[in-house]
Design an enzyme around this catalytic site. Structure first.
Site, mmCIF file in Angstrom:
data_model
loop_
_atom_site.group_PDB
_atom_site.id
_atom_site.type_symbol
_atom_site.label_atom_id
_atom_site.label_comp_id
_atom_site.label_asym_id
_atom_site.label_seq_id
_atom_site.Cartn_x
_atom_site.Cartn_y
_atom_site.Cartn_z
ATOM 1 N N GLU A 140 -23.442 -27.464 -33.732
ATOM 2 C CA GLU A 140 -24.032 -26.401 -34.559
ATOM 3 C C GLU A 140 -24.058 -25.034 -33.869
ATOM 4 O O GLU A 140 -25.057 -24.326 -33.939
ATOM 5 C CB GLU A 140 -25.472 -26.791 -34.949
ATOM 6 C CG GLU A 140 -25.525 -28.043 -35.783
ATOM 7 C CD GLU A 140 -26.945 -28.544 -36.012
ATOM 8 O OE1 GLU A 140 -27.209 -29.015 -37.123
ATOM 9 O OE2 GLU A 140 -27.780 -28.482 -35.097
HETATM 10 C C1 TNX Z 1 -28.884 -31.923 -36.577
HETATM 11 S S1 TNX Z 1 -27.291 -33.832 -35.026
HETATM 12 C C2 TNX Z 1 -28.894 -31.587 -35.230
HETATM 13 C C3 TNX Z 1 -30.170 -31.455 -34.532
HETATM 14 C C4 TNX Z 1 -31.346 -31.632 -35.445
HETATM 15 C C5 TNX Z 1 -31.068 -32.775 -36.392
HETATM 16 C C6 TNX Z 1 -32.214 -33.099 -37.282
HETATM 17 C C7 TNX Z 1 -27.027 -32.626 -34.224
HETATM 18 C C8 TNX Z 1 -25.960 -32.768 -33.273
HETATM 19 N N1 TNX Z 1 -27.769 -31.531 -34.451
HETATM 20 O O1 TNX Z 1 -30.241 -30.217 -33.876
HETATM 21 O O2 TNX Z 1 -32.464 -31.894 -34.672
HETATM 22 O O3 TNX Z 1 -29.959 -32.446 -37.175
HETATM 23 O O4 TNX Z 1 -31.962 -34.261 -38.017
#
Ligand code: TNX
Length: 536
Positions: free
Chosen positions: A352
């Site tokens: 992300e």
């Molecule tokens: C996505 S999964 C994220 C996390 C959040 C999560 C909450 C991922 C690699 N990144 O930063 O905590 O969703 O479900």
């Protein structure tokens, strides 16, 4: 036809017999994860006040395993259960030089119990299965007056996947060392062998780095919701690593970057390319992307510390991939942390990074992989890292995009399976769950059980998969009770997905065994979720 009905009738009457009998069979013992092969024989073993544990093999290596078993058996039985090399009715035998596979064999007869394995981990797993073969009351912490019987039979067992993990996000909310150890204890009972610690995120930096002290002084000083946060000293981290290792669990430390780094940017303003906090409305992320892109393209950045962040938006922060000081920080962190981490993996995050430009992201992730390699470790990263050139052996952790998993495979790299729709333990069970998120799915117990890593994602087959990991993100999780409510019983389902071959698995079988595990959890004081899918 007639013949098969007759065989079924015999089968049913046999199993009725074994259920009604005082000594149930091994197949009814509620073994989780289900072993590869379980065969019942007649009779049972009875533990008595004369019972003891005999170690066969290098005593110094086996003493911990022997004591671990004895410590489980002593309080409830009140028996002394000596551990040593003298002939005894419970024998733990390490075969060969101890460097073999995680497989074990457990045989139980009237006269004794024998666990043999070619590795210490295998013996430890055999011990876990043996503990489950006793009545759950064996786990009571005070003495109980009853007969301590284990049904006779033979179990041969080995894991389907080499990596069987869970992740604890200690960044969104901080959890003290005792909670992590408690979690490790529970993982060990389910034969899980990797604990991934998500040590850093926008909301907090949780590991002492001596060369960059403000990471914890400032970056560790809060958490989601504005609580006081916290961090592990290097000694505490080393203590967690050692505690896990005694239970054959390897710690995988994660430093999430280049996104999810607001805690760094709040601690060291000179690293901040101009990230500001999202302002909380629905267009936050989009706005901050635009803003950061403007700032990143400017040559004269006025570098100032970001504010600490206690909300739960994602994707607004980034390290500056064009700044040399960024790599000094990364190198120092990797050096200090790998020195405390005996396991083979270092997790570099990589998810992300919505405000990192694509080219910057690629440059950054490729350079960081080299740094990690320089310290002798293999990088794992969230599936987005597969959009860069992966070094041989590095691992992409599939959570979201099948396409990314495919790109990892195409590069000859392995995939760690953590599909958010099945394996994310921070997802709510249903709309009434008291905590949890639901952006990926509602995940009831049967949803976390009913999937096959080898067929889940098109193009990814068993030989492409390193293993399975169930993450617990903790935006909504504040204490041990919250952890237990979301993790149990789903972690048991994932443990079986990772350990037991698909041809042996069925929801009906799992649903019939998990109530016994529920009894064990009750005795251990674990506040698990009583899924309505199960007749507890
Ligand atoms: C996505 S999964 C994220 C996390 C959040 C999560 C909450 C991922 C690699 N990144 O930063 O905590 O969703 O479900």
């Amino acid at each position: 036809m007639k013949k098969s009905i007759a065989i079924m009738a015999v089968g049913i009457s046999l199993s009725l017999f074994s259920c009604q009998n005082d000594s149930p069979s091994l197949t009814d013992a509620g073994l989780i994860p289900l072993p590869v092969s379980v065969s019942n024989s007649s009779g049972h073993f009875e533990l008595t006040s004369n019972s003891a544990i005999q170690l066969v093999g290098p005593e110094s290596d086996l003493i911990f395993i022997g004591e671990y078993l004895a410590q489980k058996l002593r309080p409830s039985t009140g028996f002394p259960i000596q551990v040593g090399t003298d002939e005894a009715d419970i024998k733990l035998e390490l075969v060969g030089d101890g460097s073999g596979s995680e497989a074990y064999e457990l045989s139980i007869s009237e006269s004794g119990i024998n666990i043999s394995a070619e590795s210490e981990a295998g013996l430890f797993y055999g011990v876990q299965t043996l503990i489950q073969a006793f009545p759950p009351s064996i786990l009571e912490s005070k003495s109980v007056s009853q007969k301590w019987i284990v049904p006779a039979g033979t179990i041969t067992d080995s894991p389907d996947f080499a990596y069987r993990g869970s992740m604890l996000d200690v960044a969104r909310h901080f959890f003290p060392v005792e909670d992590v150890k408690h979690y490790i204890d529970q993982m060990a009972e389910l034969k899980l062998n990797y604990l991934h610690l998500h040590l850093t995120d926008d909301q907090g930096w949780r590991i002492e780095i001596k060369s960059w002290p403000k990471l914890t002084e400032t970056g560790g000083s809060t958490e989601v919701g504005g609580g006081e946060g916290g961090f592990y000293t290097q000694e505490q981290y080393a203590d967690i690593v050692a505690y896990a290792a005694e239970r054959y669990i390897t710690i995988v430390p994660e430093v999430d970057m280049p996104g999810h780094t607001n805690a760094i940017l709040a601690s060291y303003g000179e690293l901040n390319p101009g990230i500001n906090l999202p302002d909380g409305d629905t267009e936050t992320i989009v706005k901050s992307v635009e803003k950061a892109e403007d700032l990143l393209s400017g040559s004269n950045i006025d570098r100032q510390a970001a504010e600490l962040y206690t909300g739960i938006e994602v994707g607004f922060s980034t390290l500056d991939s064009e700044l040399e000081a960024t790599y000094q920080l990364v190198e120092d962190v990797v050096r200090e942390l790998t020195a405390l981490t005996p396991g083979p993996y270092f997790h570099i995050g990589g998810d992300e990074s919505h405000v990192t430009k694509k080219d910057d992201y690629i440059y950054f992730v490729e350079r960081v992989q080299e740094i990690v390699k320089g310290y002798g470790k293999t990088s794992i990263g969230w599936d987005e890292i597969a959009t860069t050139t992966l070094l041989p052996g590095n691992v992409a952790q599939f959570w979201d995009k099948a396409n990314n998993a495919q790109m990892a495979k195409d590069q000859g790299n392995k995939v760690l399976m953590s599909p958010a729709k099945r394996a994310y333990m921070d997802m709510q069970y249903d709309s009434t769950s008291r905590i949890g998120l639901h952006w990926a799915a509602f995940i009831e117990l049967d949803d976390s059980y009913n999937w096959d890593p080898a067929t889940y994602t098109e193009g990814i087959s068993k030989s492409d998969i390193l293993g399975v990991e169930a993450p617990l993100w903790t935006e909504t999780v504040t204490d041990r009770a919250d952890i237990e409510y979301l993790v149990f019983p789903r972690l048991a389902a994932i443990a079986e997905v990772a350990w037991t071959p698909t041809y042996r698995r069925s929801w009906d079988s799992f649903a019939s065994r998990i109530p016994v595990q529920g009894k064990r959890w009750e005795i251990e004081g674990i506040g698990f979720y009583k899924s309505p899918k199960v007749n507890w």
